[in-house]
Design a protein around this motif. Structure first.
Motif, PDB file in Angstrom:
ATOM      1  N   LYS A 158      -3.934   5.660  -4.747  1.00 22.90           N
ATOM      2  CA  LYS A 158      -4.641   6.781  -5.676  1.00 22.90           C
ATOM      3  C   LYS A 158      -5.098   6.092  -6.989  1.00 22.90           C
ATOM      4  O   LYS A 158      -5.959   6.574  -7.422  1.00 22.90           O
ATOM      5  N   GLU A 195       2.050  -7.249 -10.870  1.00 12.02           N
ATOM      6  CA  GLU A 195       2.894  -6.745  -9.774  1.00 12.02           C
ATOM      7  C   GLU A 195       3.036  -8.000  -8.908  1.00 12.02           C
ATOM      8  O   GLU A 195       3.795  -8.085  -7.762  1.00 12.02           O
ATOM      9  N   THR A 235       0.973  -1.160  -0.045  1.00 18.67           N
ATOM     10  CA  THR A 235      -0.061   0.014   0.101  1.00 18.67           C
ATOM     11  C   THR A 235       0.964   1.250  -0.074  1.00 18.67           C
ATOM     12  O   THR A 235       1.212   1.764   0.982  1.00 18.67           O
ATOM     13  N   ASN A 236       1.331   1.562  -1.070  1.00 18.11           N
ATOM     14  CA  ASN A 236       2.015   2.869  -1.044  1.00 18.11           C
ATOM     15  C   ASN A 236       0.945   3.972  -1.666  1.00 18.11           C
ATOM     16  O   ASN A 236      -0.114   3.397  -2.422  1.00 18.11           O
ATOM     17  N   THR A 237       0.878   5.237  -1.481  1.00 19.34           N
ATOM     18  CA  THR A 237       0.145   6.180  -1.870  1.00 19.34           C
ATOM     19  C   THR A 237      -0.229   6.120  -3.287  1.00 19.34           C
ATOM     20  O   THR A 237      -1.486   6.410  -3.739  1.00 19.34           O
ATOM     21  N   LEU A 238       0.726   5.871  -4.224  1.00 17.51           N
ATOM     22  CA  LEU A 238       0.266   5.780  -5.567  1.00 17.51           C
ATOM     23  C   LEU A 238      -0.609   4.552  -5.828  1.00 17.51           C
ATOM     24  O   LEU A 238      -1.609   4.918  -6.667  1.00 17.51           O
ATOM     25  N   ASP A 247      -3.733  -5.243   2.599  1.00 19.78           N
ATOM     26  CA  ASP A 247      -3.240  -3.953   2.560  1.00 19.78           C
ATOM     27  C   ASP A 247      -4.172  -3.080   1.868  1.00 19.78           C
ATOM     28  O   ASP A 247      -4.376  -1.890   2.283  1.00 19.78           O
ATOM     29  N   SER A 270      -8.262   1.561   2.733  1.00 20.30           N
ATOM     30  CA  SER A 270      -6.741   1.345   2.967  1.00 20.30           C
ATOM     31  C   SER A 270      -6.027   1.631   4.416  1.00 20.30           C
ATOM     32  O   SER A 270      -5.011   1.322   4.731  1.00 20.30           O
TER      33      SER A 270
END
Ligand SMILES: Cc1cc2nc3c(=O)[nH]c(=O)nc-3n(C[C@H](O)[C@H](O)[C@H](O)COP(=O)(O)OP(=O)(O)OC[C@H]3O[C@@H](n4cnc5c(N)ncnc54)[C@H](O)[C@@H]3O)c2cc1C
Length: 460
Positions: free
Chosen positions: A8, A65, A2-5, A44, A21
């Motif tokens: 988004k 991914e 879970t990164n911000t990208l 996540d 999230s």
């Protein structure tokens, strides 16, 4: 993951409301009905798609991914099938919940995966049609979950289970392609039966985005009786005898004294009286055939020392009986800290032996085991009532469960009839599958999901 990208990206695709999230929002999705202790994997991210195209995009991204995706309906399966074991994405289908069409001329309906099974039943029944599969929790279970779990229920004895009513599935495969497993016609043998590969696959082969289901005419009449017995084994013998007499009720469910006590305590129906066993027997068909079957079934129960027969006199009594029966699992959870619902099947002419064995194991391991189940199919749900925090009880449970499953398989039975394998029965798969079977299953998984993104570490 879970990164911000990523968040988004998904918010752009699905809208902000359809992406969770924050850890505390994702936490409930780490669980289903099965007790897992504290070793849970919180997803996540949880996504709530509204269209198949959104599902496609999410799958394409996850595939690229290598991120696991666990599909989720109502989260009510009893096999640990929709708990994430590797974090990743949970795809929750509560927003793909439409009945797309009911084709009265061709006796089928097409639905999205998040539609509730009970809703399908009531909508088609308004049109004089019938969708028989009836997992006891049909008021909450989604059709996507029921298909992926190959759920059945009380009416399986006469009508079969979900697997017998799936005509065609629309599935998003691991590379994001949409396939149809068959046609909408009642018959189609043009190739391998892909539909049945996905039924019962527990979300491990692909994501179901639409299902076409077979419907049949609604029976004209329906009647339910309760047959009480002073001896559980007599009730099991009555079940065997009903089958030998070529009678065909739609339901022959069994409950022992502990189940009867707890559901009456829970539902306060006033219908269930203390007894060592009770059979719930439902008959349907034309009015004349219902009356005839009820008389003949009562006579068979008399041969096996039935102590009392109660026939529901009106719809309200029928509803009370089914309400109480469908609360059996919830009712038994009140007995102790934990409950483990088993799901074994034996040939119906070995039901008496199996019931006897369960009673023996209950005494030997000093654990309360409430017996209930779809006895007409030889499908028993012994409910172990215990406290799994206590290591001694946990160990006794594991020994009793293993002995129970060994015995069921030695009688020619199996380790799960309708709940599925998930995580809870994985360790027992070898009891009913020889190595070549397991090898073929692994190869099938690998063909459909070479990167192992769909619900990893389930079944196999
Ligand atoms: C009180 C109670 C009574 C029950 N009684 C019965 C019974 O009588 N008979 C019976 O057979 N079962 C019974 N069950 C278990 C039954 O299998 C499940 O409750 C139900 O059918 C699963 O539906 P769900 O929507 O909760 O699916 P979930 O539990 O959310 O998911 C089940 C499986 O389906 C997969 N899945 C969900 N949606 C999709 C999708 N769109 N595409 C691909 N995979 C998907 C999940 O990944 C998971 O592997 C009972 C359970 C409870 C709690």
């Amino acid at each position: 993951m879970t990164n911000t990208l990523v968040v988004k990206k998904f918010e752009k695709l699905l809208g902000k409301d359809n992406v969770l999230s924050e850890k505390e929002d994702c936490y409930p999705y780490a669980f289903d009905v099965v007790e897992q202790g504290l070793d849970v994997k919180i997803p996540d991210i949880v996504v709530l798609p509204e269209t198949k195209e959104q599902v496609q995009e999410i799958v394409k991204f996850a595939s690229k991914e290598g991120i696991p995706i666990v599909a989720r309906g109502a989260g009510t399966n009893q096999a640990g099938s929709c708990i994430p074991v590797k974090n990743g994405i949970v795809m929750h289908f509560s927003k793909m919940n439409k009945i797309i069409s009911i084709d009265e001329n061709n006796l089928n309906c097409t639905v999205q995966p998040g539609v509730i099974v009970g809703q399908i039943q009531s909508e088609v029944e308004k049109r004089g049609l019938f969708f028989p599969p009836d997992p006891s929790n049909l008021a909450v279970s989604t059709i996507g979950g029921a298909i992926a779990q190959s759920a059945s229920g009380s009416r399986h004895f006469k009508y079969g289970g979900t697997r017998d009513y799936v005509i065609d599935l629309e599935v998003v495969t691991s590379d994001g392609e949409i396939i149809h497993t068959s046609s909408k016609t009642p018959k189609n043998v043009a190739g391998y039966n892909l539909t049945q590969l996905f039924v019962g696959s527990e979300g491990t082969l692909g994501i179901i985005t639409e299902a076409t289901l077979k419907l049949i005419p609604k029976p004209e009449s329906r009647r339910v009786m309760l047959a009480f017995f002073d001896d559980l084994k007599d009730s099991a013998m009555a079940v065997e005898s009903i089958i030998r007499h070529r009678l065909q009720p739609s339901v022959i469910d069994m409950m022992d004294d502990k189940t009867i006590y707890t559901i009456e305590e829970f539902s306060k129906s006033g219908i269930f009286k203390p007894a060592e066993a009770c059979l719930i027997i439902e008959v349907d068909g034309t009015q004349a055939s219902v009356d005839d079957q009820m008389t003949r079934i009562s006579a068979v129960c008399q041969e096996h020392h039935v102590s009392e027969i109660k026939v529901a006199q009106n719809q309200s009594e029928t509803d009370k009986i089914w309400f109480a029966r469908r609360q059996a699992f919830s009712a038994v959870t009140r007995l102790n800290f934990d409950v483990v619902a088993e799901d074994l099947v034996v040939p119906t002419d070995r039901l008496v032996d199996m019931v006897h064995k369960i009673q023996e194991l209950s005494l030997k391991y000093n654990i309360i085991i409430a017996i209930m189940g779809h006895s007409g199919d030889g499908n028993l749900h012994p409910h172990f009532s215990l406290d799994l925090r206590d290591q001694d009880q946990k160990q006794r449970f594991e020994l009793a469960e293993r002995e129970m499953l060994d015995y069921a398989t030695s009688l020619g039975g199996t380790i799960t009839g309708e709940h599925g394998v998930g995580t809870v029965k994985r360790a027992h798969m070898h009891l009913v599958n020889e190595e070549p079977n397991l090898r073929f299953m692994r190869m099938i998984k690998n063909i459909f999901d070479p990167k192992n993104i769909f619900n990893p570490d389930k079944i196999l």
